[in-house]
Design an enzyme around this catalytic site. Structure first.
Site, PDB file in Angstrom:
ATOM      1  N   CYS A  10       0.819  -1.216   0.000  1.00 32.45           N
ATOM      2  CA  CYS A  10       0.000   0.000   0.000  1.00 32.45           C
ATOM      3  C   CYS A  10       0.851   1.263   0.000  1.00 32.45           C
ATOM      4  O   CYS A  10       0.706   2.123   0.874  1.00 32.45           O
ATOM      5  CB  CYS A  10      -0.921  -0.015   1.201  1.00 32.45           C
ATOM      6  SG  CYS A  10      -1.884  -1.518   1.264  1.00 32.45           S
ATOM      7  N   TYR A  34      20.501  -9.737  -0.518  1.00 27.36           N
ATOM      8  CA  TYR A  34      19.771  -8.666   0.172  1.00 27.36           C
ATOM      9  C   TYR A  34      18.322  -8.551  -0.292  1.00 27.36           C
ATOM     10  O   TYR A  34      17.759  -7.455  -0.333  1.00 27.36           O
ATOM     11  CB  TYR A  34      20.516  -7.333   0.029  1.00 27.36           C
ATOM     12  CG  TYR A  34      21.937  -7.394   0.556  1.00 27.36           C
ATOM     13  CD1 TYR A  34      22.187  -7.519   1.918  1.00 27.36           C
ATOM     14  CD2 TYR A  34      23.034  -7.362  -0.308  1.00 27.36           C
ATOM     15  CE1 TYR A  34      23.485  -7.596   2.401  1.00 27.36           C
ATOM     16  CE2 TYR A  34      24.342  -7.444   0.172  1.00 27.36           C
ATOM     17  CZ  TYR A  34      24.554  -7.551   1.531  1.00 27.36           C
ATOM     18  OH  TYR A  34      25.837  -7.633   2.022  1.00 27.36           O
TER      19      TYR A  34
END
Ligand code: LLP
Length: 445
Positions: free
Chosen positions: A374, A404
């Site tokens: 969102c 990562y």
């Protein structure tokens, strides 16, 4: 110059990647679309042969003692693999230490890092006898001194338990040489203004060395070396040589047997990028050491993370929506995003995206690849290109996501973390299972 709308550069894909006659992508002799079907998406897929070859290359380049920086990607399977291939493991928290020990990595093959190691973390490391501790602050020196002088009874152990394996730890001092590298500000660490290590220019490094030498003389630690890590995703080799030049005058008179240049070797993420190979990195550091008068007897080594795992891994997503915003752009949304790869939002990192069902196809359509979170910043590829026939339901692949990504994954918006599979010789094994909805409430009390 690479054509932005051309096919993905196959050189970015894992070593065993191959495009079949029908255009489909295979990795480790496994059909990538089948993997998405069977294991679901998002999915991290690692090419085991690539991982093993990268570890071996590191050992060949640097020799014994080179450590895999587990922060780049860690799970039990990865820890085992790096150990089997002859690497030591750099762990920077009690959590990483725990995973490495759970994987059965012998403690003396571990190097403990961290700018804020707690007493508990240090006690855990000392009690199992980790190979080395890279000391980062005066507070830590105090803690080590206290712990060695007065070892705490370990939780769960009988009062008269066997003495710990090594209460005289081998230590290195982490120095910030004041060398700045051209990489993202957040992953630059060699500069004087840093939370890491002891500054050379301020005199902190000299003081730290004095204290560690005194502790060595008192039999509390074995002071074996100096460590410096400049930063991450570094493409140019000069800064490493520069750091050696700066450090040499400080290091040589100490007569210590070990020098570690940290990690940081960059990798290519997008078409047209090129990074130096591991062997060249090691050669250039060694040459700098020789020029600076550091004796050949010194064990000069490194701690690569990204360069071991980044290109070995890809992420598979499924396209959920394609939204054309007239006058602006087309948004292609996938079922993951910043929760499995926060690098674009954190560092503005670029990636390629392509359809594994036609891996060699041109990609003429400009799009923005976004996740399901969102936030507007939830971008996977800000300026991407895809084939014309991309449709909802397609599997999309982003290469070079082995470093990562999983290690920095989160449950933001309560999106379960993806599974991790290792593929090799036509077989697939689950290294980390996909989180379930139940996992999302597992810790709630
Ligand atoms: N040694 C030390 C002491 C480190 O701090 C690091 C990385 C490494 C070795 C391994 O560096 P590598 O070879 O992976 O560059 N999250 C960032 C990278 C942070 C690196 C932190 N330290 C990213 O996604 O770009």
């Amino acid at each position: 110059m690479p054509v932005p709308t051309g096919p993905v550069d196959l050189g970015l894909l894992p070593a065993t990647a191959a495009v079949a006659a029908d255009g489909r992508l295979w990795i480790g002799a496994c059909d990538v679309l089948d993997l998405a079907e069977i294991h679901g998406t998002p999915l991290f897929v690692y090419d085991e042969a690539h991982l093993r070859a990268a570890c071996r290359e590191a050992v060949a380049a640097w020799g014994d003692g080179v450590a895999y920086a587990t922060k780049a990607f860690l799970c039990v399977a990865m820890a085992k693999l790096a150990h089997e291939e002859g690497m030591c493991l750099d762990v920077s928290t009690g959590g990483e230490l725990h995973v490495a020990l759970t994987a059965g990595v012998p403690p003396d093959r571990l190097v403990l890092h961290g700018n804020n190691k707690s007493t508990e973390e240090l006690a855990a490391a000392l009690s199992v006898g980790v190979g080395r501790i890279v000391v980062d602050s005066f507070d830590e020196i105090d803690r080590i001194e206290c712990l060695v002088a007065d070892p705490p009874a370990l939780e769960g152990g009988p009062e008269d338990a066997e003495p710990p394996v090594r209460w005289r730890p081998r230590v290195l001092a982490r120095i910030t040489p004041g060398v700045e590298v051209h990489t993202h500000e957040f992953v630059r660490t060699g500069q004087e203004d840093s939370k890491f290590g002891f500054g050379l220019a301020s005199g902190a490094a000299a003081l730290a060395v004095e204290r560690l030498a005194a502790l060595d003389a008192a039999g509390i630690v074995e002071f074996v070396g100096i460590h410096a890590h400049l930063g991450s995703q570094v493409f140019a080799l000069d800064p490493f040589a520069q750091a050696i030049d700066v450090l040499a005058g400080f290091f040589a008179p100490l007569g210590l047997p070990e020098l570690v240049v940290g990690g940081g070797l960059g990798v290519a993420y997008v078409n047209g990028e090129e990074a130096p190979p591991m062997a060249q990195w090691a050669l250039s550091v060694r040459a700098a050491c020789r020029r600076a008068g550091i004796p050949d007897s010194v064990r000069v080594t490194a701690e690569p993370g990204r360069s071991i795992v980044a290109a070995a891994g890809v992420t598979l997503y499924r396209v959920g929506t394609v939204k054309d915003v007239p006058g602006h752009r087309t948004y292609v949304s996938v079922d993951g995003g910043m929760s499995d790869n926060p690098r674009p939002v954190l560092y503005g990192s670029g990636y390629e995206a392509f359809l594994p069902r036609e891996a060699g196809a041109p990609r003429p359509v400009p799009i923005r690849l976004v996740g399901k979170h969102c936030e507007t910043g939830d971008v996977v590829v800000a300026e991407g290109f895809v084939p014309e026939d991309l449709v909802v339901g397609d599997v999309l692949c982003t290469p070079v996501t082995g470093a990562y990504g999983h290690s920095m994954a989160s449950n933001y918006n309560k999106v379960p973390r993806p599974a991790v599979v290792f593929v090799a010789d036509g077989t697939v094994r689950t290294a980390v299972r996909r989180e379930s909805l139940d996992d999302l409430v597992r810790l709630d009390v």
